[in-house]
Scaffold this active site. Structure first.
Site, PDB file in Angstrom:
ATOM      1  N   ALA A  66      54.150  64.597  74.541  1.00  0.00           N
ATOM      2  CA  ALA A  66      54.953  64.535  75.758  1.00  0.00           C
ATOM      3  C   ALA A  66      56.315  63.986  75.372  1.00  0.00           C
ATOM      4  CB  ALA A  66      54.274  63.624  76.773  1.00  0.00           C
ATOM      5  N   GLY A 110      50.298  64.876  73.334  1.00  0.00           N
ATOM      6  CA  GLY A 110      50.205  66.075  74.164  1.00  0.00           C
ATOM      7  C   GLY A 110      50.203  67.359  73.344  1.00  0.00           C
ATOM      8  N   GLU A 113      46.691  67.819  72.429  1.00  0.00           N
ATOM      9  CA  GLU A 113      45.961  68.151  73.665  1.00  0.00           C
ATOM     10  C   GLU A 113      46.222  69.588  74.090  1.00  0.00           C
ATOM     11  OE1 GLU A 113      47.741  64.711  75.619  1.00  0.00           O
ATOM     12  OE2 GLU A 113      45.729  63.946  76.003  1.00  0.00           O
ATOM     13  N   GLU A 133      49.153  57.942  71.306  1.00  0.00           N
ATOM     14  CA  GLU A 133      49.606  57.298  72.552  1.00  0.00           C
ATOM     15  C   GLU A 133      49.420  55.784  72.530  1.00  0.00           C
ATOM     16  OE1 GLU A 133      47.770  60.071  72.333  1.00  0.00           O
ATOM     17  OE2 GLU A 133      48.515  61.561  73.754  1.00  0.00           O
TER      18      GLU A 133
HETATM   19  N1  CAA Z   1      59.321  62.724  72.650  1.00  0.00           N
HETATM   20  C1  CAA Z   1      60.659  62.744  72.594  1.00  0.00           C
HETATM   21  N2  CAA Z   1      61.354  62.941  71.450  1.00  0.00           N
HETATM   22  C2  CAA Z   1      60.646  63.085  70.314  1.00  0.00           C
HETATM   23  C3  CAA Z   1      59.239  63.048  70.306  1.00  0.00           C
HETATM   24  C4  CAA Z   1      58.566  62.857  71.537  1.00  0.00           C
HETATM   25  N3  CAA Z   1      57.214  62.840  71.627  1.00  0.00           N
HETATM   26  N4  CAA Z   1      58.819  63.212  69.032  1.00  0.00           N
HETATM   27  C5  CAA Z   1      59.923  63.355  68.277  1.00  0.00           C
HETATM   28  N5  CAA Z   1      61.022  63.277  69.038  1.00  0.00           N
HETATM   29  C6  CAA Z   1      62.429  63.371  68.630  1.00  0.00           C
HETATM   30  C7  CAA Z   1      62.873  62.098  67.934  1.00  0.00           C
HETATM   31  O1  CAA Z   1      63.245  61.127  68.876  1.00  0.00           O
HETATM   32  C8  CAA Z   1      64.040  62.598  67.128  1.00  0.00           C
HETATM   33  O2  CAA Z   1      65.150  62.751  67.982  1.00  0.00           O
HETATM   34  P1  CAA Z   1      66.614  62.191  67.535  1.00  0.00           P
HETATM   35  O3  CAA Z   1      66.958  62.992  66.322  1.00  0.00           O
HETATM   36  O4  CAA Z   1      67.458  62.473  68.710  1.00  0.00           O
HETATM   37  O5  CAA Z   1      66.438  60.729  67.235  1.00  0.00           O
HETATM   38  C9  CAA Z   1      63.604  64.012  66.709  1.00  0.00           C
HETATM   39  O6  CAA Z   1      62.574  64.387  67.627  1.00  0.00           O
HETATM   40  C10 CAA Z   1      63.019  64.072  65.310  1.00  0.00           C
HETATM   41  O7  CAA Z   1      61.988  63.098  65.230  1.00  0.00           O
HETATM   42  P2  CAA Z   1      61.901  61.992  64.073  1.00  0.00           P
HETATM   43  O8  CAA Z   1      63.280  61.633  63.599  1.00  0.00           O
HETATM   44  O9  CAA Z   1      61.050  60.879  64.557  1.00  0.00           O
HETATM   45  O10 CAA Z   1      61.168  62.840  62.942  1.00  0.00           O
HETATM   46  P3  CAA Z   1      60.231  62.278  61.768  1.00  0.00           P
HETATM   47  O11 CAA Z   1      59.988  63.460  60.889  1.00  0.00           O
HETATM   48  O12 CAA Z   1      60.811  61.039  61.182  1.00  0.00           O
HETATM   49  O13 CAA Z   1      58.849  61.830  62.474  1.00  0.00           O
HETATM   50  C11 CAA Z   1      56.986  62.109  64.013  1.00  0.00           C
HETATM   51  C12 CAA Z   1      58.009  62.788  63.086  1.00  0.00           C
HETATM   52  C13 CAA Z   1      56.013  61.272  63.172  1.00  0.00           C
HETATM   53  C14 CAA Z   1      56.239  63.217  64.729  1.00  0.00           C
HETATM   54  C15 CAA Z   1      57.701  61.177  65.007  1.00  0.00           C
HETATM   55  O14 CAA Z   1      58.751  61.924  65.631  1.00  0.00           O
HETATM   56  C16 CAA Z   1      56.830  60.631  66.112  1.00  0.00           C
HETATM   57  O15 CAA Z   1      56.069  59.711  65.903  1.00  0.00           O
HETATM   58  N6  CAA Z   1      56.927  61.204  67.347  1.00  0.00           N
HETATM   59  C17 CAA Z   1      56.227  60.712  68.515  1.00  0.00           C
HETATM   60  C18 CAA Z   1      54.771  61.098  68.488  1.00  0.00           C
HETATM   61  C19 CAA Z   1      54.048  60.542  69.683  1.00  0.00           C
HETATM   62  O16 CAA Z   1      53.931  59.339  69.874  1.00  0.00           O
HETATM   63  N7  CAA Z   1      53.520  61.428  70.539  1.00  0.00           N
HETATM   64  C20 CAA Z   1      52.744  61.049  71.680  1.00  0.00           C
HETATM   65  C21 CAA Z   1      53.571  61.118  72.890  1.00  0.00           C
HETATM   66  S1  CAA Z   1      52.712  60.487  74.312  1.00  0.00           S
HETATM   67  C22 CAA Z   1      51.864  61.777  74.970  1.00  0.00           C
HETATM   68  O17 CAA Z   1      51.834  62.842  74.426  1.00  0.00           O
HETATM   69  C23 CAA Z   1      51.189  61.513  76.293  1.00  0.00           C
HETATM   70  C24 CAA Z   1      50.025  62.427  76.589  1.00  0.00           C
HETATM   71  O18 CAA Z   1      48.940  62.249  76.114  1.00  0.00           O
HETATM   72  C25 CAA Z   1      50.133  63.506  77.545  1.00  0.00           C
END
Ligand code: CAA
Length: 259
Positions: A66, A110, A113, A133
């Site tokens: 998400a 997500g 999921e 999450e």
């Molecule tokens: N939401 C918003 N933006 C996101 C994102 C997310 N879930 N995942 C990545 N991005 C964005 C980053 O903020 C970054 O943007 P900027 O360049 O503007 O800073 C861009 O995408 C690239 O990401 P990273 O620089 O972090 O890339 P990386 O290769 O260093 O790391 C990653 C990759 C490990 C996937 C890391 O991006 C990460 O941990 N992302 C979040 C994963 C997460 O926690 N997902 C769960 C979300 S909650 C959910 O999904 C609720 C549900 O159950 C319905």
């Protein structure tokens, strides 16, 4: 086909392909993206020329979850009144046509999921699955605690939901989360071969097989078996059943009409 801001849509024969396309956010599932996806899924479901739907992302990310930046300041009522999050995403799980998730790179939160809402997942060898999450102070909200547990069992699902650790493609295959792992460079070729194979079957038979497998998640064994048997009986009303069995008896390939 219509053009969208956050996804790319194309058709190849009877296969409809939706490619999540927000590269700057690793395909984070913003409201805009899931709105586009819902519309495209509706269009493919309504299109009589489409038999199978494929959802995929980029080589780096199927979807990183998400959109955290979009939801970070939500109130309880923002979430509750909008039925965040499955109102729009859930469309993939309710498709009646067969669906395949082609997953390369990150399928997190997500993203994992969403992939699990498809009928099955074919993964590239660089795929990484996780429910992180918990690491941002929340829990899975689109099936991560339910579909993941049914797919891989309690021990691994608990560990993943409680620690947020990622599972690589080999472990995902071993655990039953994905149907098959293929080299990244061959992912779309393999997925399209599989999709085309399904698309060449009798469409109603494929829809019925899917319906019956899905019933096993909702019904007791006795009820599930009864549902299966009734649907099986109903296939004898299909022209495709007559054609399929005649083709076998006549030692020729079947020519299904989809009726
Ligand atoms: N939401 C918003 N933006 C996101 C994102 C997310 N879930 N995942 C990545 N991005 C964005 C980053 O903020 C970054 O943007 P900027 O360049 O503007 O800073 C861009 O995408 C690239 O990401 P990273 O620089 O972090 O890339 P990386 O290769 O260093 O790391 C990653 C990759 C490990 C996937 C890391 O991006 C990460 O941990 N992302 C979040 C994963 C997460 O926690 N997902 C769960 C979300 S909650 C959910 O999904 C609720 C549900 O159950 C319905």
């Amino acid at each position: 086909t219509e053009t969208y801001e956050n996804i790319l849509v194309e058709t190849k024969g009877a296969v409809g392909i939706i490619r999540l396309n927000r590269p700057k956010a690793l395909n984070a599932l913003s409201d805009g993206l899931v709105t586009d996806m819902e519309k495209a899924l509706n269009a493919f479901e309504d299109d009589a020329a489409i038999n199978v739907i494929v959802v995929t992302g980029s080589e780096k990310a199927f979807a990183a979850g998400a959109d955290i930046k979009e939801m970070m300041n939500f109130s309880y009522m923002d979430a509750y009144l909008n039925d965040f999050i499955t109102k729009k995403w859930g469309r993939l799980a309710t498709c009646r046509k067969p669906t395949i998730a082609a997953v390369a790179g990150y399928a997190l939160g997500g993203g994992c999921e969403l992939a699990m809402m498809a009928d099955f997942i074919i993964a590239a060898d660089n795929a990484k699955f996780g429910q992180p999450e918990i690491t941002i102070g929340t829990i899975p909200g689109a099936g991560g605690t339910q579909r993941l547990t049914r797919a891989i069992g309690k021990a691994k699902a608990m560990e993943m939901c409680l620690t947020g650790r990622m599972m690589d493609a080999a472990e995902a295959e071993r655990s039953g989360l994905v149907a098959r792992v293929v080299p990244l460079a061959e992912l779309m070729d393999e997925v399209m071969k599989t999709a085309e194979k399904i698309a060449a079957m009798s469409r109603p038979a494929a829809m019925m097989a899917k319906e019956a497998v899905n019933r096993s998640f909702e019904a007791t064994l006795t009820e599930g078996l009864l549902f299966e048997r009734r649907v099986f009986h109903s296939t004898f009303a299909l022209a495709d059943q007559k054609e399929g069995m005649a083709a076998f008896a006549e030692k020729r390939p079947p020519n299904f009409s989809g009726k």
